[in-house]
Design an enzyme around this catalytic site. Sequence first.
Site, short mmCIF file in Angstrom:
data_model
loop_
_atom_site.label_atom_id
_atom_site.label_comp_id
_atom_site.label_asym_id
_atom_site.label_seq_id
_atom_site.Cartn_x
_atom_site.Cartn_y
_atom_site.Cartn_z
N THR A 1 0.83 -1.21 0.00
CA THR A 1 0.00 0.00 0.00
C THR A 1 0.86 1.25 0.00
OG1 THR A 1 -1.75 -1.17 1.19
CG2 THR A 1 -1.84 1.23 1.20
N LYS B 1 -8.01 -0.95 -5.18
CA LYS B 1 -7.75 -2.17 -4.40
C LYS B 1 -9.01 -3.02 -4.51
CE LYS B 1 -6.00 -3.84 0.05
NZ LYS B 1 -4.76 -4.46 -0.48
#
Length: 239
Positions: A22, A43
């Site tokens: 991330t 995502k």
Amino acid sequence: MTPPLAARGCFVTGTDTEVGKTRVSAALLRWCADQGWRSAGFKPVAAGLEQVNGQWCNADVQTLQQASSASLTDAQVCPFSFAAACAPNIAADLEGRNIDFDSLLSAAHALSLRADALVIEGVGGFVVPLNAQHDTADLAQAFGLPVVLVVGLRLGCLNHALLTAESVHARGLRLAGWVGNTVDAAMPWVEANLATLRERLWTRYGAVDLGHVPRLPDPCPQALLAHLDPAGLRRLFAQ
């Protein structure tokens, strides 16, 4: 045959969960925005929610949303979120839900129409079950984007990285580059491990070393970018 995405981009995977995917994805989004592109983070699935100011949210989704230069809702960044922090197929089963593969593809295509650059972050490692028929490698294969591998630098990372690279290649995808992210700050022989990764990943797959990220007191996108190679990023996002 899945049609190509409308935006340039990459698919970010990792050698495991909690290796910095991330943070690296957010840095890539920031770099794209710095080029004057509308950047959007995606995502497909997030597992693990926490309550913030009375709202249930996922920290990874929030990070990608904040790093994107396009204005996006949580649902646009992540169409499937689950409460339990576990494998997506298990998290979905716990809630009596199903992760619909076609819905993930449709959501990504819709988002790509709103962006010039799309950074898609996978879930956990490269081959994580989504439902009875599909895993995250199927998803990467459907998107067809160049893959960026985040290698969590700790004992065992060579095996994890090379197995992942082999799996990416077996799916007919291009491993465009990799980032070494420090997970264990006390890891011995870091430079020797990095040298091995550079040699093996370049020789076997043509994957470029995009940088080595140390442990940072504030791992914000701009801080990570200071440790990534601009020339490598330009090649990654070239069309």
